[in-house]
Design a protein around this motif. Structure first.
Motif, PDB file in Angstrom:
ATOM      1  N   ALA A 123     -12.528  91.584 -29.166  1.00  0.00           N
ATOM      2  CA  ALA A 123     -13.098  90.243 -28.983  1.00  0.00           C
ATOM      3  C   ALA A 123     -13.978  90.190 -27.736  1.00  0.00           C
ATOM      4  O   ALA A 123     -15.069  89.598 -27.757  1.00  0.00           O
ATOM      5  N   ILE A 124     -13.510  90.825 -26.657  1.00  0.00           N
ATOM      6  CA  ILE A 124     -14.321  90.858 -25.425  1.00  0.00           C
ATOM      7  C   ILE A 124     -15.579  91.684 -25.648  1.00  0.00           C
ATOM      8  O   ILE A 124     -16.681  91.290 -25.229  1.00  0.00           O
ATOM      9  N   LYS A 183     -22.846  90.093 -27.783  1.00  0.00           N
ATOM     10  CA  LYS A 183     -23.561  88.865 -28.150  1.00  0.00           C
ATOM     11  C   LYS A 183     -24.296  88.280 -26.943  1.00  0.00           C
ATOM     12  O   LYS A 183     -25.470  87.873 -27.045  1.00  0.00           O
ATOM     13  N   ASN A 184     -23.621  88.242 -25.790  1.00  0.00           N
ATOM     14  CA  ASN A 184     -24.251  87.703 -24.579  1.00  0.00           C
ATOM     15  C   ASN A 184     -25.460  88.530 -24.158  1.00  0.00           C
ATOM     16  O   ASN A 184     -26.479  87.991 -23.717  1.00  0.00           O
ATOM     17  N   THR A 207     -19.222  87.582 -18.583  1.00  0.00           N
ATOM     18  CA  THR A 207     -18.333  87.495 -19.746  1.00  0.00           C
ATOM     19  C   THR A 207     -16.874  87.519 -19.301  1.00  0.00           C
ATOM     20  O   THR A 207     -16.478  88.384 -18.514  1.00  0.00           O
ATOM     21  N   ASP A 208     -16.083  86.576 -19.773  1.00  0.00           N
ATOM     22  CA  ASP A 208     -14.656  86.519 -19.430  1.00  0.00           C
ATOM     23  C   ASP A 208     -13.935  87.786 -19.910  1.00  0.00           C
ATOM     24  O   ASP A 208     -14.121  88.229 -21.045  1.00  0.00           O
ATOM     25  N   THR A 256     -17.166  92.213 -28.419  1.00  0.00           N
ATOM     26  CA  THR A 256     -18.073  91.438 -29.274  1.00  0.00           C
ATOM     27  C   THR A 256     -18.812  90.373 -28.470  1.00  0.00           C
ATOM     28  O   THR A 256     -20.031  90.186 -28.614  1.00  0.00           O
ATOM     29  N   GLN A 257     -18.077  89.685 -27.604  1.00  0.00           N
ATOM     30  CA  GLN A 257     -18.690  88.640 -26.783  1.00  0.00           C
ATOM     31  C   GLN A 257     -19.711  89.224 -25.806  1.00  0.00           C
ATOM     32  O   GLN A 257     -20.773  88.639 -25.574  1.00  0.00           O
TER      33      GLN A 257
END
Length: 280
Positions: free
Chosen positions: A248-249, A255-256, A205-206, A251-252
């Protein structure tokens, strides 16, 4: 009561007798306050360019502005003919300081705490801090309090003495902020494989840090229906101090992880409650 009326009458007559001086005094008052406000902004801009912590510059500017305004008020009173008042103020400064210090000891305590915070600099503007369960971003250091913008948008005025005397957590002083979340897996799950899948997913994840701050997964507890895992990962707060950026990170990442576990056919069950009815 008669003495009070006589004093009021005396001050009224004094103002009438010194009407021209009173008008000039008002001009002096307005000019003095304008100079104080200008000096405050000028000091802020000068100090900001020379110090790393802009909060220190703001605090010093507030003190300078307060001193100029106090001097202006004393000059105004003297100018309109109340020399007796200014003389008494100056003569009784020691007693007045003692009385005010005793009656407003909290204000004095917060003021001194503000001075220490301004020069000790345990935090900077926009740092994410926690003090007495108040978590938010530092917006301003004032003479009496520090203004903190909480992560849900509230402006909290925290007394400086509270910050100084209580444990202070600065989440951004070194540029690292840890996030974590929980998830539950079925008891029949291959935990070693699941942990590996989660770590790989988070690492891709970025915005998530690797190396010494690489993601970690630990078993937190054996719940009634699930084995609960805690997922921990680090962010670089120097890239952005915005809470929305961090969320935002996060959340990502979540999700991942969900997509990766679903793709690898891992079950994330709900808590199961078994209800039994017995016939009496």
């Amino acid at each position: 009561m008669d003495k009070l009326i006589e004093k009021i009458q005396f001050y009224y007559d004094t103002i009438l007798q010194n009407a021209p001086a009173f008008l000039i005094g008002l001009v002096v008052l307005l000019v003095g306050f304008s100079i104080a406000n200008f000096g405050k902004k000028f000091t802020q801009n000068k100090i900001k360019s020379k110090v790393k912590n802009t909060l220190s510059g703001l605090f010093i500017a507030q003190i300078i502005s307060g001193i100029i305004k106090t001097i202006t008020i004393v000059i105004f009173l003297d100018f309109i003919g109340f020399q007796g008042i200014t003389s008494k103020i100056l003569a009784g400064a020691g007693i007045l300081t003692f009385v005010i210090g005793f009656a407003f000891k909290d204000i004095g305590e917060n003021f001194l705490a503000g001075i220490i915070l301004a020069f000790k600099s345990p935090f900077k503007e926009n740092d994410l801090i926690e003090s007495e369960k108040v978590i938010g971003y530092v917006k301003e250091l004032r003479i009496r309090e520090t203004i903190i913008k909480t992560t849900d948008g509230k402006d909290v005025f925290v007394p400086n003495s509270q910050i100084l005397k209580s444990p202070l957590i600065n989440y951004t002083i070194d540029g690292f902020l840890r996030n974590e979340f929980m998830l539950g897996l079925d008891y029949s799950s291959d935990l070693s494989n699941a942990i590996q899948v989660i770590i790989e997913s988070v690492s891709k994840t970025d915005g998530v840090l690797l190396g010494a701050k690489k993601p970690t997964v630990v078993i937190d507890e054996f719940a009634a229906s699930t084995i609960n895992l805690k997922v921990l990962f680090w962010l670089d707060t120097f890239k952005s101090s915005s809470k929305s950026y961090h969320l935002a990170i996060r959340t990502q990442v979540m999700k991942n992880v969900l997509d990766a576990l679903t793709e690898n056919e891992f079950s994330l069950p709900y808590n199961i409650i078994e209800v039994k009815q017995y016939k009496g």
